[in-house]
Every structure is written in C-alpha cells, then in structure tokens.
Design a protein around this motif. Structure first.
Motif, short mmCIF file in Angstrom:
data_model
loop_
_atom_site.label_atom_id
_atom_site.label_comp_id
_atom_site.label_asym_id
_atom_site.label_seq_id
_atom_site.Cartn_x
_atom_site.Cartn_y
_atom_site.Cartn_z
N LEU A 52 -6.54 6.94 -5.92
CA LEU A 52 -7.73 6.18 -5.52
C LEU A 52 -7.32 4.89 -4.83
CD1 LEU A 52 -9.86 6.61 -8.76
CD2 LEU A 52 -10.21 7.77 -6.57
N PRO A 53 -8.09 4.44 -3.84
CA PRO A 53 -7.77 3.16 -3.18
C PRO A 53 -8.15 1.98 -4.04
CG PRO A 53 -9.78 4.08 -2.26
CD PRO A 53 -9.25 5.10 -3.23
N GLY A 54 -7.28 0.98 -4.07
CA GLY A 54 -7.57 -0.22 -4.85
C GLY A 54 -7.02 -1.49 -4.22
N GLY A 55 -6.38 -1.34 -3.07
CA GLY A 55 -5.91 -2.52 -2.36
C GLY A 55 -4.59 -3.07 -2.83
N ARG A 56 -3.82 -2.29 -3.59
CA ARG A 56 -2.55 -2.80 -4.10
C ARG A 56 -1.38 -1.96 -3.59
NH1 ARG A 56 -4.41 -2.69 -10.30
NH2 ARG A 56 -5.21 -0.72 -9.47
N GLY A 57 -0.17 -2.48 -3.78
CA GLY A 57 1.03 -1.83 -3.28
C GLY A 57 1.67 -2.65 -2.18
N THR A 87 9.06 2.18 4.38
CA THR A 87 8.97 2.33 2.93
C THR A 87 7.61 1.87 2.40
OG1 THR A 87 9.97 0.16 2.57
CG2 THR A 87 11.45 2.06 2.66
N VAL A 88 7.16 2.58 1.38
CA VAL A 88 5.88 2.27 0.72
C VAL A 88 6.10 2.28 -0.78
CG1 VAL A 88 3.55 3.11 0.25
CG2 VAL A 88 4.47 3.26 2.58
N ARG A 89 5.63 1.24 -1.45
CA ARG A 89 5.64 1.21 -2.90
C ARG A 89 4.20 1.18 -3.39
NH1 ARG A 89 8.46 -3.30 -4.05
NH2 ARG A 89 10.44 -2.21 -4.35
N THR A 90 3.80 2.22 -4.11
CA THR A 90 2.43 2.27 -4.62
C THR A 90 2.33 1.52 -5.94
OG1 THR A 90 2.86 4.38 -5.75
CG2 THR A 90 2.01 4.48 -3.49
N PHE A 91 1.10 1.35 -6.40
CA PHE A 91 0.84 0.65 -7.66
C PHE A 91 -0.03 1.57 -8.50
CE2 PHE A 91 -1.37 -2.10 -10.58
CZ PHE A 91 -0.43 -3.06 -10.94
N GLY A 92 0.52 2.07 -9.62
CA GLY A 92 -0.23 3.02 -10.42
C GLY A 92 -0.62 4.22 -9.57
N THR A 93 -1.88 4.64 -9.66
CA THR A 93 -2.37 5.75 -8.83
C THR A 93 -3.09 5.25 -7.58
OG1 THR A 93 -4.40 5.87 -10.15
CG2 THR A 93 -2.58 7.29 -10.82
N ASP A 94 -2.91 3.97 -7.26
CA ASP A 94 -3.51 3.38 -6.06
C ASP A 94 -2.71 3.81 -4.83
OD1 ASP A 94 -4.48 1.77 -4.03
OD2 ASP A 94 -4.48 -0.06 -5.22
N LEU A 95 -3.38 4.47 -3.88
CA LEU A 95 -2.67 4.93 -2.69
C LEU A 95 -2.97 4.08 -1.45
CD1 LEU A 95 -5.28 6.32 -1.36
CD2 LEU A 95 -4.40 8.44 -2.31
N SER A 96 -3.53 2.90 -1.64
CA SER A 96 -3.87 2.05 -0.51
C SER A 96 -2.67 1.75 0.38
CB SER A 96 -4.47 0.72 -0.99
OG SER A 96 -5.61 0.94 -1.78
N ALA A 97 -1.51 1.49 -0.22
CA ALA A 97 -0.33 1.13 0.55
C ALA A 97 0.14 2.27 1.44
CB ALA A 97 0.80 0.70 -0.38
N VAL A 98 -0.20 3.51 1.09
CA VAL A 98 0.16 4.65 1.93
C VAL A 98 -0.52 4.52 3.30
CG1 VAL A 98 0.00 7.14 2.20
CG2 VAL A 98 0.62 6.16 -0.02
N PHE A 99 -1.81 4.20 3.28
CA PHE A 99 -2.54 4.02 4.54
C PHE A 99 -1.98 2.82 5.32
CE2 PHE A 99 -5.35 6.55 1.96
CZ PHE A 99 -5.89 7.45 2.87
N ASP A 100 -1.60 1.76 4.60
CA ASP A 100 -0.99 0.60 5.26
C ASP A 100 0.33 1.00 5.92
OD1 ASP A 100 -3.09 -0.95 4.34
OD2 ASP A 100 -1.97 -1.71 2.62
N GLY A 101 1.10 1.84 5.23
CA GLY A 101 2.37 2.28 5.77
C GLY A 101 2.22 3.11 7.04
N ILE A 102 1.22 3.98 7.06
CA ILE A 102 0.96 4.79 8.26
C ILE A 102 0.65 3.87 9.43
CG2 ILE A 102 -0.58 6.48 9.31
CD1 ILE A 102 -0.92 7.71 6.50
#
Length: 208
Positions: free
Chosen positions: A135-140, A52-67
């Motif tokens: 955009l990446p922002g380090g959150r999620g 599972t991945v929970r993003t923050f706003g339009t920050d997709l950083s957690a998607v890469f962490d999830g992969i």
C-alpha cells in the motif's frame, strides 16, 4: 573505457547465455545475490546500472519514486527487507517501467501479476510471488545503498541477471571485471575443445 562502453560490451555478451556464471567467476566466485532470486518468466535476462529503492514495511511508495528517478536502461533494485507477504511489483509498475525504458527489476521480496508481466516480456527477478499488494504511504528512499540477497548494492553498480540468478558488479570494478570476463571466455572456449577430446580441464583461478 567509458562506463557507456563497458556497459555496451557487457550487453553484447548477455544473449550468449550464462553470463552471470562467468561474471561471478571473474569476481572470485562471488557477487551473486542469494539463490532465492528467480526470473518471473523463463528466459528473462537483464543488464543495467542500478537505481536502488528501499521500502518501508509494506509501503511501496518508494518503488514509484524509483521508476520516476530511473533513466532508460536502468535496473531497479528493490530492498523490501525480505518481506514476502506483500508484493512490491506488478502490472502497473511494469507498464510504467517499460514506458520509461527501464531494463528490468530485481526485488528482494515479492512480485504479483506474473501472467501479465510474462505477457509483456519485462524482465523481473524476485524472491517470492503473492497476490497481496503493498500500500502507498509516502515512505521509503531512493538511490541509497541497499541490501539485496545479502549483497550491498549502490546506485550505478552494474546488475546482470539471467536464468542462473543475479550478480552485481561494483561500479568501480566494472572495467576490470569486463577484462577478466573476456579472458575467462577465451579460456573456456579452449577448455571446451580439449573436453570434447576427452581431456580433463579443471577451471583456473579467475584472480590469477
């Protein structure tokens, strides 16, 4: 049965078609994410345990962490809080996920690069498509309980998707639901024989 045996048994049924319908029946006609979830390309199907991945706003950083956190055969479930004007998945993430052996991705939100994803034949189910990228922002966060299509999803829940939509089986119920699915398929085969003879055979209660 072990979790691996249950997964293997479900996977053997996926190619027969319409497995999500039988699973939903076995769950008491529940378990499906909202009807907004559609495959990015026709014929896409997937099955695997949820990362599972929970993003923050339009920050997709957690998607890469999830992969990076996912093991081969996993399904990435992305809770983007319903944001549809920014994509949380595209060709780059698809190529990364394929290299790591993921089984597919489900996004409560938008996807892009659909031509490339279709060409790569990586299963993606999303609620929207847009060319705008997050955009990446380090959150999620990764591997926490999320909400997808109105359904709570926990890490290691079983995710199944086909042309009908996406269903989620709580991990603790997977073995029981597998037994119900086999029983339902047996009943269905018998009902089809009677239906071919012109008989009216209403469906039974899957919880009985």
């Amino acid at each position: 049965m072990t979790n691996e045996e249950v997964m293997r048994a479900f996977r053997s049924l996926l190619d027969d078609g319409d497995l999500t319908c039988t699973v939903s029946d076995a769950l008491g006609r529940t378990g499906a994410l909202s009807a907004d979830f559609r495959p990015v390309w026709p014929g896409a199907r997937l099955i695997g345990e949820a990362v599972t991945v929970r993003t923050f706003g339009t920050d997709l950083s957690a998607v890469f962490d999830g992969i990076q956190a996912a093991v081969p055969g996993s399904v990435l479930i992305i809770d983007s809080h319903g944001i549809r004007n920014a994509a949380f998945w595209g060709e780059r993430t698809t190529r990364m996920a394929q290299a790591r052996g993921l089984a597919g991705t489900v996004i409560d939100g938008a996807c892009r690069d659909v031509v490339a994803i279709s060409r790569l034949q990586y299963p993606v189910f999303s609620t929207a498509i847009t060319p705008n990228a997050g955009l990446p922002g380090g959150r999620g966060s990764v591997n926490q309980t999320v909400q997808a299509g109105g359904i709570p999803v926990q890490p290691q829940d079983l995710v199944i998707a086909d042309e009908n939509g996406v269903v989620v089986i709580p991990q603790a119920l997977a073995s029981e639901i597998l037994q119900r699915v086999h029983a339902a398929l047996d009943d269905e085969r018998k009902a089809f024989v009677l239906a071919a003879q012109g008989a009216s055979v209403p469906p039974s209660n899957p919880r009985e």
